[in-house]
Design an enzyme around this catalytic site. Structure first.
Site, PDB file in Angstrom:
ATOM      1  N   ASP A 101       0.858  -1.179   0.000  1.00  0.00           N
ATOM      2  CA  ASP A 101       0.000   0.000   0.000  1.00  0.00           C
ATOM      3  C   ASP A 101       0.899   1.236   0.000  1.00  0.00           C
ATOM      4  OD1 ASP A 101      -2.253   1.674   0.486  1.00  0.00           O
ATOM      5  OD2 ASP A 101      -3.171   0.090   1.684  1.00  0.00           O
ATOM      6  N   ASP A 197      -3.024   4.669  -2.491  1.00  0.00           N
ATOM      7  CA  ASP A 197      -4.069   5.211  -1.634  1.00  0.00           C
ATOM      8  C   ASP A 197      -4.633   6.497  -2.232  1.00  0.00           C
ATOM      9  OD1 ASP A 197      -5.388   5.123   0.999  1.00  0.00           O
ATOM     10  OD2 ASP A 197      -4.309   6.979   1.384  1.00  0.00           O
ATOM     11  N   GLU A 257      -6.912   3.409  -5.523  1.00  0.00           N
ATOM     12  CA  GLU A 257      -8.168   3.526  -4.789  1.00  0.00           C
ATOM     13  C   GLU A 257      -8.884   4.809  -5.198  1.00  0.00           C
ATOM     14  OE1 GLU A 257      -9.846   4.193  -0.253  1.00  0.00           O
ATOM     15  OE2 GLU A 257      -8.078   5.229  -0.999  1.00  0.00           O
ATOM     16  N   HIS A 320     -10.988  -2.373   4.884  1.00  0.00           N
ATOM     17  CA  HIS A 320     -10.622  -1.864   6.214  1.00  0.00           C
ATOM     18  C   HIS A 320     -11.285  -0.524   6.525  1.00  0.00           C
ATOM     19  CE1 HIS A 320      -8.137   0.263   3.421  1.00  0.00           C
ATOM     20  NE2 HIS A 320      -7.765   1.109   4.371  1.00  0.00           N
ATOM     21  N   ASP A 321     -12.037   0.027   5.573  1.00  0.00           N
ATOM     22  CA  ASP A 321     -12.659   1.338   5.788  1.00  0.00           C
ATOM     23  C   ASP A 321     -14.178   1.261   5.944  1.00  0.00           C
ATOM     24  OD1 ASP A 321     -10.333   2.856   5.663  1.00  0.00           O
ATOM     25  OD2 ASP A 321     -10.451   3.138   3.499  1.00  0.00           O
TER      26      ASP A 321
HETATM   27  O1  ISL Z   1     -12.682   5.834   5.089  1.00  0.00           O
HETATM   28  C1  ISL Z   1     -13.402   6.532   4.408  1.00  0.00           C
HETATM   29  C2  ISL Z   1     -14.598   7.043   4.987  1.00  0.00           C
HETATM   30  O2  ISL Z   1     -15.549   5.992   4.922  1.00  0.00           O
HETATM   31  C3  ISL Z   1     -13.085   6.797   2.998  1.00  0.00           C
HETATM   32  O3  ISL Z   1     -13.762   7.832   2.420  1.00  0.00           O
HETATM   33  C4  ISL Z   1     -11.589   7.056   2.943  1.00  0.00           C
HETATM   34  O4  ISL Z   1     -11.327   8.314   3.397  1.00  0.00           O
HETATM   35  C5  ISL Z   1     -11.075   6.973   1.534  1.00  0.00           C
HETATM   36  O5  ISL Z   1     -11.403   5.710   1.088  1.00  0.00           O
HETATM   37  C6  ISL Z   1      -9.539   7.104   1.527  1.00  0.00           C
HETATM   38  O6  ISL Z   1      -9.037   6.071   2.320  1.00  0.00           O
HETATM   39  C7  ISL Z   1      -7.684   5.797   2.354  1.00  0.00           C
HETATM   40  O7  ISL Z   1      -6.924   6.905   2.790  1.00  0.00           O
HETATM   41  C8  ISL Z   1      -7.166   7.345   4.133  1.00  0.00           C
HETATM   42  C9  ISL Z   1      -7.089   6.181   5.153  1.00  0.00           C
HETATM   43  O8  ISL Z   1      -7.554   6.621   6.402  1.00  0.00           O
HETATM   44  C10 ISL Z   1      -7.910   5.007   4.683  1.00  0.00           C
HETATM   45  O9  ISL Z   1      -7.781   3.940   5.596  1.00  0.00           O
HETATM   46  C11 ISL Z   1      -7.436   4.638   3.312  1.00  0.00           C
HETATM   47  O10 ISL Z   1      -8.060   3.489   2.795  1.00  0.00           O
HETATM   48  C12 ISL Z   1      -6.115   8.373   4.438  1.00  0.00           C
HETATM   49  O11 ISL Z   1      -4.847   7.882   4.088  1.00  0.00           O
END
Ligand code: ISL
Length: 519
Positions: A101, A197, A257, A320-321
């Site tokens: 990642d 990311d 992503e 994970h989100d």
């Molecule tokens: O987690 C979210 C709210 O539900 C998403 O909108 C998230 O902000 C978006 O998918 C971006 O996520 C990624 O970057 C973030 C991190 O916190 C997340 O875990 C990651 O998947 C910041 O780096």
């Protein structure tokens, strides 16, 4: 299976591991790389082709590793750089690819680049971040203003996420050069690909125009339409530039992503680029949010099938989100076993045309931990928004390995509690039960890996009405028909061909049942 036709990132299954929650071998209550190494036989036994690991680099862990303070070091919490080398070697021995990642939009505010940059306006690293003498109205995705004042210079720095995650200035060629060095470092080490990311937040409007206020957002904490800090045209140019580096190495993959859902796939198209493969895969949020009403599956397939043929779809139901799919699916489902629900979701995920992402624990039907108490909640997004947003901790609880204390995840209390029903739902129990969700995943992935039509074939939507979803997967003369009954009523279906996998006997697919038939 012909290896030539089997492209690992396209045809194989990608297994997502949140290393913090997979297996703790050091006895500190959080998972580590050694834990992943220990479980490689289990992972290979699933039949998956690759592992995507969430970030494990040096980090103050404000956003659990999405705030990187050294891209070249494994954080001591997860082990050391040697562990990473061992992981890559051992994974490759088992024919598993490794996807890292990479967080390029921002670093930690503790990264030496930022501590230097903020120290004075004329520091050589100043221009590595995004500065302005006054904020505009842009909101952080995690709530509040996207600008924080720097106490040393009085200027404001931009952060799309937390204030501890300052955005890198990707217009600066020095920053891009450094990113390429990081890429090459890991590609040389043998890493097979990157998950990038938040690629849609890389660049911002150079004129700092205000976003229109208060429209079109589902987030209770960020209400504006992000017209000027999302999907900037330079995002695509940077991805093209990085593609060149990827292509210096054979058989590597880059996945981006894009946290978006919806029928309008034009935005996705741009991230894929043309057939030159800007991104190989776009990780989308089509089925990651909200309830999983029956129509959404078929509608999502339709939208993806209408995209340009070079844009290879990807499907994820959990991550994970977001809330785990098993706990979101069919919320008003009457009296139906969780096992069959999990299998139904698996049939969709593993037979639709595209790359499936399986989130650790999904192969067990592991549920969301729904009622974490405020003192158990760790997610900064939830905490800083006074718990008004759903915490992301519920999908990050420890992997449930067995029925022993802490589910075999750790010898000490883990960083998040283990699922309440871990004694019934765990990997050990399910490995020994041929009718378990886990056995089903293993069987289905094996079938997929051996069947060209399923991993590579065209998709033809046959039926998507009243909760009955049917599609065919076709490769040359080989045709498989998949039936998913997403409602609580039996459906009689045509009984041509031969049943390959089914939740029931006979020509009726019961409520929430499924069938794979070779025609
Ligand atoms: O987690 C979210 C709210 O539900 C998403 O909108 C998230 O902000 C978006 O998918 C971006 O996520 C990624 O970057 C973030 C991190 O916190 C997340 O875990 C990651 O998947 C910041 O780096």
């Amino acid at each position: 299976m012909s290896q030539q036709e089997f492209v690992w990132w396209k045809h194989g299954v990608i297994y997502q591991i949140y290393p913090r929650s997979y297996k703790d071998t050091s006895g500190n209550g959080t998972g580590d790389l050694q834990g992943v190494i220990e479980q490689l036989d289990y992972i290979a036994g699933l039949g998956v082709s690759a592992i995507w690991l969430n970030p494990f680099f040096s980090s103050p862990m404000v956003d659990f590793g999405y705030d990187i303070s050294d891209y070249y070091m494994v954080d001591p919490l997860f082990g050391n750089n040697t562990d990473l080398l061992v992981l890559i070697t051992e994974a490759h021995k088992r024919n598993l690819k490794i996807v890292l990642d990479m967080v390029l939009n921002h670093t930690s505010d503790q990264h030496p680049w930022f501590t230097e940059a903020r120290s004075s306006k004329d520091n050589p690293k100043r221009d590595w971040y995004v500065w302005r003498d006054k904020p505009n109205n842009w909101e952080s995705i995690f709530g509040g203003s996207a600008w924080s004042e720097c106490p040393f210079t009085g200027e404001y720095y931009y952060h799309a996420f937390l204030s501890e995650q300052p955005d890198l200035n990707l217009r600066n060629p020095e920053v891009v050069e450094e990113i390429k060095n990081i890429f090459r470092h890991y590609l040389e080490m043998g890493v097979d690909g990157f998950r990038l990311d938040a690629v849609n937040t890389y660049f911002e409007d150079a004129a700092w125009r205000n976003n229109p206020e208060g429209v079109n957002s589902k987030s209770p904490v960020a209400g504006q339409k992000r017209v000027y800090n999302y999907d900037h045209y330079l995002n695509y140019a940077l991805l093209d530039d990085l593609r060149v580096v990827m292509d210096e190495y054979p058989d590597r993959m880059v996945l981006g992503e894009v946290a978006r859902e919806g029928k309008d796939k034009n935005a996705w198209k741009k991230y894929y680029g043309s057939c030159d493969r800007r991104l190989d895969l776009v990780f989308n949020f089509d089925l990651l949010h909200g309830d999983l009403e029956s129509d959404r599956f078929g509608e999502t397939i339709e939208a993806w099938e209408n995209l340009h043929y070079c844009s290879w779809p990807s499907y994820a139901l959990s991550s994970h989100d977001q809330l785990r799919a098993i706990s979101r699916a069919f919320p008003d489902l009457p009296d139906c076993s969780r096992t069959q629900k999990a299998m139904l979701l698996a049939v969709f995920l593993l037979t639709v045309r595209g790359t499936p992402f399986v989130y650790y624990g999904e192969e067990l039907g592991m549920p969301e931990f729904k009622d974490l108490t405020p003192d158990q909640i760790q997610d900064p997004w939830a905490i800083r928004n006074d718990y008004k947003v759903p915490t992301r901790d519920g999908c990050r609880t420890p992997m449930i390995w067995n029925g022993s204390k802490y589910a075999g995840f750790s010898a000490v209390p883990p960083w998040l509690p283990v699922s309440k029903d871990y004694q019934k739902i765990n990997a050990e129990v399910q490995l020994n039960d041929p009718r378990s969700v886990l056995s089903f995943y293993r069987q289905l992935i094996e079938l997929r890996n051996q069947t060209l039509a399923l991993y590579q074939g065209e998709l033809e939507l046959v039926n998507n009405a009243n909760g009955l979803l049917q599609y065919k997967r076709i490769h040359e003369g080989e045709v498989y028909q998949i039936t998913l009954n997403l409602r609580d009523e039996s459906a009689a279906i045509k009984n041509d061909g031969e049943v390959v996998l089914s939740s029931s006997d006979g020509n009726v697919v019961e409520g929430y049942g499924f069938e794979i038939r070779k025609l």
